[in-house]
Design a protein around this motif. Structure first.
Motif, PDB file in Angstrom:
ATOM      1  N   ALA A  86      33.527 -35.911  33.652  1.00  0.00           N
ATOM      2  CA  ALA A  86      33.886 -36.572  34.908  1.00  0.00           C
ATOM      3  C   ALA A  86      32.715 -37.385  35.467  1.00  0.00           C
ATOM      4  N   MET A  87      31.494 -36.853  35.339  1.00  0.00           N
ATOM      5  CA  MET A  87      30.329 -37.590  35.836  1.00  0.00           C
ATOM      6  C   MET A  87      30.124 -38.876  35.028  1.00  0.00           C
ATOM      7  N   ALA A  88      30.234 -38.769  33.707  1.00  0.00           N
ATOM      8  CA  ALA A  88      30.089 -39.959  32.864  1.00  0.00           C
ATOM      9  C   ALA A  88      31.181 -40.973  33.197  1.00  0.00           C
ATOM     10  N   ASP A  89      32.409 -40.499  33.363  1.00  0.00           N
ATOM     11  CA  ASP A  89      33.517 -41.397  33.716  1.00  0.00           C
ATOM     12  C   ASP A  89      33.293 -42.048  35.078  1.00  0.00           C
ATOM     13  N   GLY A  90      32.779 -41.301  36.027  1.00  0.00           N
ATOM     14  CA  GLY A  90      32.527 -41.848  37.361  1.00  0.00           C
ATOM     15  C   GLY A  90      31.454 -42.920  37.351  1.00  0.00           C
ATOM     16  N   ILE A  91      30.395 -42.690  36.588  1.00  0.00           N
ATOM     17  CA  ILE A  91      29.337 -43.701  36.461  1.00  0.00           C
ATOM     18  C   ILE A  91      29.905 -44.950  35.797  1.00  0.00           C
ATOM     19  N   LEU A  92      30.684 -44.734  34.760  1.00  0.00           N
ATOM     20  CA  LEU A  92      31.318 -45.851  34.064  1.00  0.00           C
ATOM     21  C   LEU A  92      32.255 -46.614  34.989  1.00  0.00           C
ATOM     22  N   ASP A  93      33.046 -45.908  35.779  1.00  0.00           N
ATOM     23  CA  ASP A  93      33.960 -46.570  36.722  1.00  0.00           C
ATOM     24  C   ASP A  93      33.197 -47.452  37.705  1.00  0.00           C
ATOM     25  N   ALA A  94      32.077 -46.943  38.211  1.00  0.00           N
ATOM     26  CA  ALA A  94      31.268 -47.738  39.139  1.00  0.00           C
ATOM     27  C   ALA A  94      30.707 -48.969  38.428  1.00  0.00           C
ATOM     28  N   LEU A 136      26.036 -44.009  27.988  1.00  0.00           N
ATOM     29  CA  LEU A 136      24.691 -44.560  27.827  1.00  0.00           C
ATOM     30  C   LEU A 136      24.694 -45.810  26.949  1.00  0.00           C
ATOM     31  N   PHE A 137      25.465 -45.788  25.883  1.00  0.00           N
ATOM     32  CA  PHE A 137      25.532 -46.976  25.030  1.00  0.00           C
ATOM     33  C   PHE A 137      26.285 -48.105  25.720  1.00  0.00           C
ATOM     34  N   TRP A 138      27.252 -47.775  26.565  1.00  0.00           N
ATOM     35  CA  TRP A 138      27.943 -48.804  27.353  1.00  0.00           C
ATOM     36  C   TRP A 138      26.970 -49.441  28.340  1.00  0.00           C
ATOM     37  N   LEU A 139      26.089 -48.625  28.927  1.00  0.00           N
ATOM     38  CA  LEU A 139      25.082 -49.188  29.838  1.00  0.00           C
ATOM     39  C   LEU A 139      24.180 -50.177  29.104  1.00  0.00           C
ATOM     40  N   ASP A 140      23.787 -49.836  27.879  1.00  0.00           N
ATOM     41  CA  ASP A 140      22.986 -50.773  27.089  1.00  0.00           C
ATOM     42  C   ASP A 140      23.726 -52.094  26.900  1.00  0.00           C
ATOM     43  N   PHE A 141      25.022 -52.018  26.680  1.00  0.00           N
ATOM     44  CA  PHE A 141      25.843 -53.192  26.405  1.00  0.00           C
ATOM     45  C   PHE A 141      26.093 -54.032  27.656  1.00  0.00           C
ATOM     46  N   PHE A 186      24.712 -53.509  30.942  1.00  0.00           N
ATOM     47  CA  PHE A 186      23.608 -53.619  31.895  1.00  0.00           C
ATOM     48  C   PHE A 186      22.268 -53.587  31.147  1.00  0.00           C
ATOM     49  N   PRO A 187      22.056 -54.534  30.234  1.00  0.00           N
ATOM     50  CA  PRO A 187      20.823 -54.503  29.439  1.00  0.00           C
ATOM     51  C   PRO A 187      19.556 -54.637  30.283  1.00  0.00           C
ATOM     52  N   GLU A 188      19.683 -55.194  31.479  1.00  0.00           N
ATOM     53  CA  GLU A 188      18.517 -55.354  32.354  1.00  0.00           C
ATOM     54  C   GLU A 188      18.083 -54.038  33.000  1.00  0.00           C
ATOM     55  N   TRP A 189      18.965 -53.036  32.972  1.00  0.00           N
ATOM     56  CA  TRP A 189      18.665 -51.749  33.580  1.00  0.00           C
ATOM     57  C   TRP A 189      17.856 -50.931  32.577  1.00  0.00           C
ATOM     58  N   LEU A 190      16.659 -50.616  32.889  1.00  0.00           N
ATOM     59  CA  LEU A 190      15.766 -49.911  31.973  1.00  0.00           C
ATOM     60  C   LEU A 190      15.909 -48.399  32.108  1.00  0.00           C
ATOM     61  N   TRP A 191      17.138 -47.914  32.014  1.00  0.00           N
ATOM     62  CA  TRP A 191      17.410 -46.487  32.174  1.00  0.00           C
ATOM     63  C   TRP A 191      16.699 -45.661  31.100  1.00  0.00           C
ATOM     64  N   ARG A 192      16.503 -46.236  29.927  1.00  0.00           N
ATOM     65  CA  ARG A 192      15.851 -45.484  28.847  1.00  0.00           C
ATOM     66  C   ARG A 192      14.404 -45.115  29.220  1.00  0.00           C
ATOM     67  N   GLN A 193      13.715 -46.023  29.921  1.00  0.00           N
ATOM     68  CA  GLN A 193      12.360 -45.720  30.374  1.00  0.00           C
ATOM     69  C   GLN A 193      12.386 -44.785  31.583  1.00  0.00           C
ATOM     70  N   GLN A 194      13.377 -44.952  32.424  1.00  0.00           N
ATOM     71  CA  GLN A 194      13.484 -44.157  33.640  1.00  0.00           C
ATOM     72  C   GLN A 194      13.846 -42.702  33.345  1.00  0.00           C
ATOM     73  N   TYR A 195      14.662 -42.502  32.295  1.00  0.00           N
ATOM     74  CA  TYR A 195      15.159 -41.164  31.958  1.00  0.00           C
ATOM     75  C   TYR A 195      14.901 -40.877  30.480  1.00  0.00           C
ATOM     76  N   PRO A 196      13.680 -40.493  30.125  1.00  0.00           N
ATOM     77  CA  PRO A 196      13.343 -40.282  28.712  1.00  0.00           C
ATOM     78  C   PRO A 196      14.210 -39.221  28.030  1.00  0.00           C
ATOM     79  N   ASN A 197      14.642 -38.218  28.784  1.00  0.00           N
ATOM     80  CA  ASN A 197      15.471 -37.192  28.158  1.00  0.00           C
ATOM     81  C   ASN A 197      16.863 -37.737  27.809  1.00  0.00           C
ATOM     82  N   LEU A 198      17.422 -38.601  28.634  1.00  0.00           N
ATOM     83  CA  LEU A 198      18.698 -39.240  28.293  1.00  0.00           C
ATOM     84  C   LEU A 198      18.507 -40.213  27.134  1.00  0.00           C
ATOM     85  N   ASN A 199      17.371 -40.876  27.101  1.00  0.00           N
ATOM     86  CA  ASN A 199      17.042 -41.759  25.988  1.00  0.00           C
ATOM     87  C   ASN A 199      17.004 -40.964  24.679  1.00  0.00           C
ATOM     88  N   ALA A 200      16.374 -39.791  24.700  1.00  0.00           N
ATOM     89  CA  ALA A 200      16.301 -38.955  23.496  1.00  0.00           C
ATOM     90  C   ALA A 200      17.698 -38.525  23.058  1.00  0.00           C
TER      91      ALA A 200
END
Length: 177
Positions: free
Chosen positions: A70-78, A138-143, A145-159
């Motif tokens: 549900a959290m992933a879906d909610g982020i995706l919906d936003a 997370l892969f949808w965010l890369d696709f 919102f490529p300008e959003w550097l979430w991988r640097q912001q959240y290294p554990n999600l990046n891993a």
């Protein structure tokens, strides 16, 4: 249209024309019943799978996995709301509204990162639906919102994303830029 078999049941993945809501995915069963909505399809396929399950039977564990979904879906919906808003004429766009949606996304990712902590998987000792939902997001965010550097912001999600990205199922379904 693709046709597959799981647990003796044949099914076909079809286009939006078989869903009264006009959305994909949709799944047509042997008897003609059409299932739609990713959550409904996932639960059905998981229930008939003759191999391991992605959704635990234990009520508490199941709720935690479904909460991640549900959290992933909610982020995706936003995020989808922002993408659609940006497609409107610039004079009709609401920067304040998009910023509220972005805030939902940021708070959601921060919560996911906090809950993942140093664990290898979102909710268990092995891959389950929570990981697939998080990875898809997370892969949808890369696709989108490529300008959003979430991988640097959240290294554990990046891993987590890097680990999931090694799976054949993710490699074969990543969106094309």
């Amino acid at each position: 249209m693709s046709t597959n078999q799981i647990g003796g049941e044949h099914f076909s993945a079809i286009a939006a024309s078989s869903n009264p809501l006009g959305k994909i995915p949709a799944l047509v069963l042997d008897d003609g019943l059409t299932l739609f909505d990713s959550q409904v399809i996932t639960e059905y396929l998981d229930a008939i799978s003759p191999v391991g399950h992605l959704i635990p039977d234990n009520p508490r564990e199941r709720a935690v996995v479904k909460r991640w979904e549900a959290m992933a879906d909610g982020i995706l919906d936003a995020g989808v709301a922002i993408v659609l808003e940006k497609r409107r004429p610039e004079t009709e766009q609401s920067p304040a509204w998009m910023e509220r949606q972005r805030g939902k996304m940021e708070r959601g990712l921060a919560q996911m990162s906090k809950e993942l902590g140093t664990r290898s998987w979102c909710t268990a000792e092995a891959l389950n639906l929570s990981d697939l939902a998080a990875g898809s997001l997370l892969f949808w965010l890369d696709f989108r919102f490529p300008e959003w550097l979430w991988r640097q912001q959240y290294p554990n999600l990046n891993a987590l994303a890097n680990k999931l990205g090694q799976r054949k199922s993710f490699k074969e379904t990543l969106p094309n830029p």
